[in-house]
Design a protein around this motif. Structure first.
Motif, PDB file in Angstrom:
ATOM      1  N   SER A  68       0.805  -1.225   0.000  1.00 46.88           N
ATOM      2  CA  SER A  68       0.000   0.000   0.000  1.00 46.88           C
ATOM      3  C   SER A  68       0.832   1.265   0.000  1.00 46.88           C
ATOM      4  O   SER A  68       0.309   2.339  -0.244  1.00 46.88           O
ATOM      5  CB  SER A  68      -0.912   0.037   1.219  1.00 46.88           C
ATOM      6  OG  SER A  68      -1.854  -0.967   1.138  1.00 46.88           O
ATOM      7  N   ASN A  69       2.098   1.163   0.319  1.00 46.38           N
ATOM      8  CA  ASN A  69       2.956   2.343   0.409  1.00 46.38           C
ATOM      9  C   ASN A  69       2.387   3.357   1.403  1.00 46.38           C
ATOM     10  O   ASN A  69       2.310   4.540   1.134  1.00 46.38           O
ATOM     11  CB  ASN A  69       3.119   2.992  -0.967  1.00 46.38           C
ATOM     12  CG  ASN A  69       4.171   4.064  -0.945  1.00 46.38           C
ATOM     13  OD1 ASN A  69       5.098   4.003  -0.157  1.00 46.38           O
ATOM     14  ND2 ASN A  69       4.014   5.073  -1.789  1.00 46.38           N
ATOM     15  N   SER A  70       1.934   2.839   2.543  1.00 49.15           N
ATOM     16  CA  SER A  70       1.402   3.710   3.580  1.00 49.15           C
ATOM     17  C   SER A  70       1.936   3.232   4.918  1.00 49.15           C
ATOM     18  O   SER A  70       2.039   2.034   5.160  1.00 49.15           O
ATOM     19  CB  SER A  70      -0.132   3.645   3.577  1.00 49.15           C
ATOM     20  OG  SER A  70      -0.632   4.022   4.824  1.00 49.15           O
ATOM     21  N   LYS A  71       2.314   4.186   5.733  1.00 49.69           N
ATOM     22  CA  LYS A  71       2.936   3.791   7.005  1.00 49.69           C
ATOM     23  C   LYS A  71       1.931   3.113   7.928  1.00 49.69           C
ATOM     24  O   LYS A  71       2.254   2.157   8.616  1.00 49.69           O
ATOM     25  CB  LYS A  71       3.531   5.018   7.692  1.00 49.69           C
ATOM     26  CG  LYS A  71       4.790   5.491   7.017  1.00 49.69           C
ATOM     27  CD  LYS A  71       5.096   6.912   7.412  1.00 49.69           C
ATOM     28  CE  LYS A  71       6.162   7.487   6.513  1.00 49.69           C
ATOM     29  NZ  LYS A  71       6.210   8.942   6.609  1.00 49.69           N
ATOM     30  N   TYR A  72       0.719   3.624   7.919  1.00 50.52           N
ATOM     31  CA  TYR A  72      -0.313   2.988   8.742  1.00 50.52           C
ATOM     32  C   TYR A  72      -0.478   1.529   8.350  1.00 50.52           C
ATOM     33  O   TYR A  72      -0.578   0.639   9.194  1.00 50.52           O
ATOM     34  CB  TYR A  72      -1.655   3.700   8.552  1.00 50.52           C
ATOM     35  CG  TYR A  72      -1.733   5.054   9.184  1.00 50.52           C
ATOM     36  CD1 TYR A  72      -1.369   5.243  10.497  1.00 50.52           C
ATOM     37  CD2 TYR A  72      -2.214   6.142   8.476  1.00 50.52           C
ATOM     38  CE1 TYR A  72      -1.454   6.481  11.087  1.00 50.52           C
ATOM     39  CE2 TYR A  72      -2.309   7.385   9.051  1.00 50.52           C
ATOM     40  CZ  TYR A  72      -1.928   7.558  10.359  1.00 50.52           C
ATOM     41  OH  TYR A  72      -2.022   8.776  10.937  1.00 50.52           O
ATOM     42  N   SER A  73      -0.495   1.291   7.033  1.00 53.72           N
ATOM     43  CA  SER A  73      -0.703  -0.075   6.560  1.00 53.72           C
ATOM     44  C   SER A  73       0.439  -0.980   6.982  1.00 53.72           C
ATOM     45  O   SER A  73       0.209  -2.114   7.401  1.00 53.72           O
ATOM     46  CB  SER A  73      -0.819  -0.079   5.041  1.00 53.72           C
ATOM     47  OG  SER A  73      -1.860   0.731   4.626  1.00 53.72           O
ATOM     48  N   VAL A  74       1.661  -0.459   6.870  1.00 54.81           N
ATOM     49  CA  VAL A  74       2.802  -1.303   7.232  1.00 54.81           C
ATOM     50  C   VAL A  74       2.757  -1.651   8.708  1.00 54.81           C
ATOM     51  O   VAL A  74       2.948  -2.810   9.086  1.00 54.81           O
ATOM     52  CB  VAL A  74       4.130  -0.601   6.872  1.00 54.81           C
ATOM     53  CG1 VAL A  74       5.289  -1.421   7.367  1.00 54.81           C
ATOM     54  CG2 VAL A  74       4.227  -0.402   5.388  1.00 54.81           C
ATOM     55  N   ILE A  75       2.486  -0.654   9.542  1.00 55.98           N
ATOM     56  CA  ILE A  75       2.422  -0.946  10.987  1.00 55.98           C
ATOM     57  C   ILE A  75       1.363  -2.000  11.242  1.00 55.98           C
ATOM     58  O   ILE A  75       1.583  -2.973  11.969  1.00 55.98           O
ATOM     59  CB  ILE A  75       2.112   0.335  11.797  1.00 55.98           C
ATOM     60  CG1 ILE A  75       3.194   1.380  11.566  1.00 55.98           C
ATOM     61  CG2 ILE A  75       2.035   0.010  13.275  1.00 55.98           C
ATOM     62  CD1 ILE A  75       2.891   2.704  12.225  1.00 55.98           C
ATOM     63  N   GLY A  76       0.198  -1.823  10.628  1.00 60.65           N
ATOM     64  CA  GLY A  76      -0.898  -2.775  10.822  1.00 60.65           C
ATOM     65  C   GLY A  76      -0.507  -4.165  10.368  1.00 60.65           C
ATOM     66  O   GLY A  76      -0.758  -5.154  11.067  1.00 60.65           O
ATOM     67  N   ALA A  77       0.119  -4.252   9.214  1.00 64.57           N
ATOM     68  CA  ALA A  77       0.474  -5.559   8.678  1.00 64.57           C
ATOM     69  C   ALA A  77       1.514  -6.244   9.547  1.00 64.57           C
ATOM     70  O   ALA A  77       1.440  -7.445   9.808  1.00 64.57           O
ATOM     71  CB  ALA A  77       0.994  -5.395   7.252  1.00 64.57           C
ATOM     72  N   MET A  78       2.497  -5.477  10.022  1.00 61.74           N
ATOM     73  CA  MET A  78       3.533  -6.073  10.866  1.00 61.74           C
ATOM     74  C   MET A  78       2.952  -6.558  12.178  1.00 61.74           C
ATOM     75  O   MET A  78       3.292  -7.629  12.676  1.00 61.74           O
ATOM     76  CB  MET A  78       4.642  -5.048  11.138  1.00 61.74           C
ATOM     77  CG  MET A  78       5.478  -4.729   9.923  1.00 61.74           C
ATOM     78  SD  MET A  78       6.213  -6.218   9.258  1.00 61.74           S
ATOM     79  CE  MET A  78       6.299  -5.815   7.546  1.00 61.74           C
ATOM     80  N   ARG A  79       2.057  -5.763  12.730  1.00 65.76           N
ATOM     81  CA  ARG A  79       1.371  -6.205  13.952  1.00 65.76           C
ATOM     82  C   ARG A  79       0.650  -7.514  13.689  1.00 65.76           C
ATOM     83  O   ARG A  79       0.724  -8.453  14.482  1.00 65.76           O
ATOM     84  CB  ARG A  79       0.341  -5.164  14.368  1.00 65.76           C
ATOM     85  CG  ARG A  79       0.895  -3.985  15.082  1.00 65.76           C
ATOM     86  CD  ARG A  79      -0.254  -3.077  15.407  1.00 65.76           C
ATOM     87  NE  ARG A  79       0.172  -1.929  16.181  1.00 65.76           N
ATOM     88  CZ  ARG A  79      -0.663  -1.042  16.662  1.00 65.76           C
ATOM     89  NH1 ARG A  79      -1.955  -1.165  16.440  1.00 65.76           N
ATOM     90  NH2 ARG A  79      -0.243  -0.026  17.376  1.00 65.76           N
ATOM     91  N   SER A  80      -0.063  -7.547  12.569  1.00 61.45           N
ATOM     92  CA  SER A  80      -0.838  -8.733  12.237  1.00 61.45           C
ATOM     93  C   SER A  80       0.071  -9.947  12.094  1.00 61.45           C
ATOM     94  O   SER A  80      -0.247 -11.027  12.582  1.00 61.45           O
ATOM     95  CB  SER A  80      -1.603  -8.470  10.952  1.00 61.45           C
ATOM     96  OG  SER A  80      -2.211  -9.640  10.516  1.00 61.45           O
ATOM     97  N   GLY A  81       1.227  -9.737  11.453  1.00 65.62           N
ATOM     98  CA  GLY A  81       2.160 -10.845  11.296  1.00 65.62           C
ATOM     99  C   GLY A  81       2.604 -11.398  12.638  1.00 65.62           C
ATOM    100  O   GLY A  81       2.501 -12.600  12.896  1.00 65.62           O
ATOM    101  N   ALA A  82       3.047 -10.488  13.524  1.00 67.42           N
ATOM    102  CA  ALA A  82       3.509 -10.921  14.847  1.00 67.42           C
ATOM    103  C   ALA A  82       2.393 -11.642  15.589  1.00 67.42           C
ATOM    104  O   ALA A  82       2.607 -12.674  16.227  1.00 67.42           O
ATOM    105  CB  ALA A  82       3.969  -9.709  15.647  1.00 67.42           C
ATOM    106  N   GLN A  83       1.205 -11.105  15.452  1.00 66.88           N
ATOM    107  CA  GLN A  83       0.061 -11.634  16.190  1.00 66.88           C
ATOM    108  C   GLN A  83      -0.309 -13.026  15.698  1.00 66.88           C
ATOM    109  O   GLN A  83      -0.454 -13.965  16.489  1.00 66.88           O
ATOM    110  CB  GLN A  83      -1.094 -10.656  15.985  1.00 66.88           C
ATOM    111  CG  GLN A  83      -2.357 -11.020  16.689  1.00 66.88           C
ATOM    112  CD  GLN A  83      -3.437 -10.022  16.357  1.00 66.88           C
ATOM    113  OE1 GLN A  83      -3.152  -8.876  15.983  1.00 66.88           O
ATOM    114  NE2 GLN A  83      -4.670 -10.427  16.466  1.00 66.88           N
ATOM    115  N   VAL A  84      -0.440 -13.177  14.396  1.00 69.41           N
ATOM    116  CA  VAL A  84      -0.929 -14.452  13.872  1.00 69.41           C
ATOM    117  C   VAL A  84       0.096 -15.552  14.083  1.00 69.41           C
ATOM    118  O   VAL A  84      -0.251 -16.672  14.456  1.00 69.41           O
ATOM    119  CB  VAL A  84      -1.305 -14.305  12.388  1.00 69.41           C
ATOM    120  CG1 VAL A  84      -1.643 -15.643  11.792  1.00 69.41           C
ATOM    121  CG2 VAL A  84      -2.465 -13.362  12.244  1.00 69.41           C
TER     122      VAL A  84
END
Lengths: 358, 165, 373
Positions: free
Chosen positions: A152-168
């Motif tokens: 997405s080239n968006s910082k919000y998206s990257v933070i969200g995705a990284m959180r999701s990765g760690a979480q899952v």
């Protein structure tokens, strides 16, 4: 009593009689695909509706009430709106990955539905490693989320995705271990056999307290795996606006949205199959009369009723609790759920060895 | 001693879990309670309840020049309301007419009210010595054209009961 | 020129800048936090304000005192009554007049109702900031009762312009006292529900305890007042320090928590709702008879400088009037609580996670139009 196997067999028999085996296989696959997709779409839309109505009731609101009686067609109207909305293309985004991410997410959830037994014989494919398959497929969705966030080239998206990765990745462990408890009890990974092992009682009752603990842990970890509140850190509306799908619009957003609800359904369906006896009717001790009446209710109804109950529990969590912070989320998994789960597994292994379960 | 400490720590660990779960259950009781027994809903189904919807008597809808049954208002063109208005939302346009006694008098020609700039501070209503103004209950102000918000408050053909022509 | 983070060369390559706002769900308005992050960790924050600057102070210079009141409603729209009261008191002090006890009582009742309504909305929004969406609807459901009381008497729900120099715009509605008493009994039943849903919740406590600790010295240095200051043990309740209106007649406690973290600021507001209910209960039955509006020829402050401070729901609001004797002020200055409360955020939120930044800014209870004016 309600056995769908002869029906399925007659259909495949008829197809094999008329067509060559290749075409018969293809046609049955297409039929299956159409049926599953229809079930998927209807279920997804009405889960959204159910959630909106349930949370409205909990929050002393009316909920959707404009489109159709009791707002029944609201989500369909929403879907049409989302279909007609403009798809926004983002500057400097990785367009290929950006477009493919919603499909990965939604395909993962569709594939998971394929192995869920809705009733006896009413199952797209009865793999002998069904539980393993579900675990593998449901963790594929997170790849889509990671791609979506990255592309997405968006910082919000990257933070969200990284959180999701760690979480899952963390909570996958707890889901796996909680399911392992039942696999140890049932001695099989095949869904049909796990259900068959519950004919004389569901595992949540039969398996003493450890099975109940495993159920609770599975519910918590399952909620976390679907990125739903209170574990919706990947979206975290108030922090990251919409997390990994901030930049998505129109039908691509709808895919993420639908996939979230269908993942919830899959998690609830597995909980039903493993802990609550799947499509088996509710039997009470040896009361033949009562049990007989219960047998008359079709298994599909039983399956959906139990699944709805589990889904309701998950919605109840979401609309009551505040969101966790990322470090607390990981602490909950590694400091509480995982150790408890491991001890629980040892306990269950011991119980199974001693044949102490009912 | 070390063993005792460990036992205590393990006890704390489980106590923490118990307290946490208990607090979560307490919260779930509230939402679950409302799910079973529906709470009071303050939402109003607006377009449907239009017939029964009644605003409070003091509700500040839009400004109204009071007309009686004889289509008479009591504006004497003193312009106090226009001067009191912080936003210049009121324009009182008068015309001069020859009275019966031969003296020229000011009578109201147009009472123009700009709803688009009105901030409903309510200074104009008590300012009027003749009690010619009030706020009515109208709250549906939405229009497609901004010019429609500029309103002439005196009705056509109305006369003044204070200043005799 | 305003210094922004964009101008600073980022020393560490792992740092990056995220703009929270001007459109962002957690800032509740057009506030912008330029946030430097390292992973999830907040390095430092530069708050930018001015997105909703309307020049209220300058506009006041062109308007007479009764007229400029309707602008003060639009500063801190959740404490509209209290803002009106502040200006009215300042003008009354300047003119050397005193309103009747009836007016004082009614003003105080309105002020306390406003405080409760404001805290209810804050509670709702704070829960939502932390991800508990249900709180929002419970808070608004109960706030509706107060807004109905306002509407019945003043005719409007949010920005009332009801209090004016010399008294009130109108007398209260006959139902006023009955409705307030109903509200007190209703809300006393509902407040424990707030605690069950959010205050006791383990996730909530973990999210707020020890987060964004503001020491008493820091609060005083930055002029943080109101519940945010009192959460740091700063004795700053104007109702106690310099009682005005009917506050000398009532008994209430100033809520002070010394911890200074987000949870303390939360508790101060929750306890203040109980206190406000007590104040209301003491006042509502004892409203004396008296004149609603003083007969004033002209409302003009004599030449000089005047200052009046009151306690709004968010802290100390100061009104400073420089008058040249005319009907409108020569210079008007508002010392708004939110402006002072905002700039502490870099001090207390740096080093925490991005989720904590949302919790901290929520606990400061910022109303953006009040910052910019």
């Amino acid at each position: 009593m309600y056995d769908f196997t002869p029906m399925i067999d007659s259909i495949t028999g008829y197809l094999n009689g008329v067509f060559t085996p290749f075409w018969a296989g293809l046609i049955s696959m297409v039929m299956l695909g159409v049926v599953l997709l229809t079930v998927y779409a209807v279920l997804g839309l009405y889960l959204v509706f159910a959630e909106r109505k349930i949370c409205a009731r909990m929050q002393n609101r009316l909920g959707p009430n404009r489109v159709g009686p009791f707002g029944l067609f609201q989500t369909i109207a929403d879907l049409i709106k989302l279909l007609l909305k403009e798809l926004i293309f983002i500057k400097n985004a990785d367009n290929f990955l950006f477009n493919i991410a919603p499909f990965i997410v939604i395909i993962a959830s569709i594939m998971a539905i394929g192995s869920i037994p809705f009733a006896k014989g009413l199952q797209a494919i009865d793999l002998n490693i069904g539980v393993l398959y579900i675990l593998a497929i449901s963790s594929m969705g997170v790849i889509g989320i990671l791609i979506a966030g990255w592309a997405s080239n968006s910082k919000y998206s990257v933070i969200g995705a990284m959180r999701s990765g760690a979480q899952v990745i963390s909570y996958e462990l707890s889901v796996g271990l909680a399911l392992l408890c039942i696999i140890v009890y049932a001695g099989s990974m095949q869904f049909s056999e796990i259900i068959a092992s519950q004919e004389d009682g569901w595992w949540i009752f039969k398996g003493h307290i450890p099975a109940f603990i495993a159920f609770v842990i599975y519910l918590i970890a399952g909620t976390a795996e679907t990125n739903r509140g209170p574990f919706d850190l990947a979206e975290a509306e108030s922090e990251l606006t919409a997390g990994f799908h901030t930049e998505y619009s129109g039908i691509k957003f709808a895919f993420f949205f639908l996939a979230e609800y269908m993942n919830m359904f899959v998690i609830a369906a597995i909980a039903t199959t493993l802990f609550l006896g799947g499509w088996l009717p509710f039997h009470l001790f040896q009361w033949a009369g009562f049990n007989h009446v219960m047998d008359y209710i079709p298994p599909v109804f039983w399956f959906f009723a139990k699944t709805a109950f589990v889904i309701y529990l998950m919605m109840w969590f979401k609309w009551t609790f505040p969101r966790l912070r990322i470090d607390q989320l990981l602490a909950l998994e590694w400091k509480y759920l995982l150790p408890i789960n491991l001890i629980n597994l040892i306990l269950i292994s011991f119980l199974t060895l001693m044949q102490w379960h009912f | 001693m070390a063993l005792l400490k460990t036992i205590k720590e393990v006890g704390n660990y489980f106590n923490e879990i118990y307290d946490g779960v208990a607090s979560l259950v307490r919260g779930m009781k509230v939402t679950g309670g409302y799910f079973i027994k529906r709470g009071q809903i303050v939402t109003q189904k607006y377009p449907e309840n239009r017939a029964t919807l009644k605003m409070f008597d003091n509700f500040k809808g839009e400004l109204q020049l009071i007309h009686d049954e004889n289509n008479q208002h009591s504006c004497n063109v003193c312009n106090t309301c226009a001067r009191k208005c912080p936003n210049g939302s009121i324009e009182v346009i008068y015309k001069k007419v020859e009275g019966a006694d031969g003296r020229s008098k000011k009578i109201l020609d147009k009472y123009i009210y700009h709803l688009e700039t009105c901030s409903f501070c309510g200074l104009c209503v008590p300012a009027c010595d003749e009690h010619a103004l009030r706020f009515d209950q109208e709250f549906e102000h939405a229009v497609f054209d901004k010019s429609k918000l500029t309103k002439v408050l005196n009705k056509p053909g109305s006369t003044c009961k204070v200043v005799k022509e | 020129m305003e210094e922004t983070l964009m101008d600073i060369d980022l020393k560490d390559k792992e740092e990056y800048i995220v703009n929270m706002g001007p459109q962002h769900p957690s800032t509740h308005g057009v506030l912008r936090f330029e946030t430097c992050l390292q992973g999830e960790k907040v390095k430092y924050i530069i708050p930018h304000c001015g997105y909703i600057h309307r020049g209220i102070e300058k506009m006041c210079e062109k308007l007479t005192y009764p007229q400029l009141l309707h602008l003060t409603d639009r500063m801190d729209y959740l404490s509209a009554h209290i803002n009106n009261e502040a200006v009215s008191l300042c003008v009354e002090n300047a003119m050397g007049i005193e309103v009747s006890d009836r007016v004082k009582y009614i003003r105080t009742i309105f002020a306390e109702l406003t405080r409760i309504a404001s805290h209810q909305l804050w509670w709702s929004a704070f829960g939502m900031d932390l991800g508990a969406l249900t709180t929002f609807f419970y808070g608004l459901r109960d706030r509706e009762k107060i807004l109905d009381i306002f509407e019945e008497t003043t005719g409007t729900r949010l920005i009332q312009s009801f209090i004016t120099p010399g008294g009130l715009m109108a007398d209260v509605h006959p139902n006023f006292q009955r409705r307030i008493k109903e509200f007190i009994t209703y809300f006393r039943k509902k407040l424990p529900e707030y605690d069950q849903l959010l205050t006791g919740n383990i996730i909530f406590r973990e999210r707020t305890k020890g987060i964004g600790v503001m020491s008493k010295e820091l609060a005083i240095d930055y002029g943080v007042t109101g519940p945010s200051g009192r959460g740091s043990g700063f004795h700053c309740d104007i109702r106690k320090i310099a009682p005005y209106s009917a506050y000398p007649f009532v008994k209430f406690n100033e809520i002070i928590f010394p911890e200074g973290d987000t949870y303390a600021r939360y508790l101060v507001r929750m306890k203040e709702m109980w206190e406000s209910l007590n104040v209301l209960e003491q006042l509502v039955d004892n409203i004396p008879q008296g004149q609603i509006m003083l007969e004033l020829k002209a409302i003009k402050a004599p030449k000089g400088e005047y200052y009046q401070r009151v306690e709004t729901a968010r802290g100390e609001l100061g009104v400073y009037i420089v008058s040249d004797g005319g009907p409108s002020p020569a210079r008007m200055k508002f010392r708004t609580p939110n402006f002072s409360n905002l700039f502490i955020i870099n001090k207390i939120a740096s080093g925490h996670k991005i989720a904590d930044l949302v919790a901290i800014s929520g606990s400061l209870d910022l109303v953006i139009p009040d910052i910019d004016r």
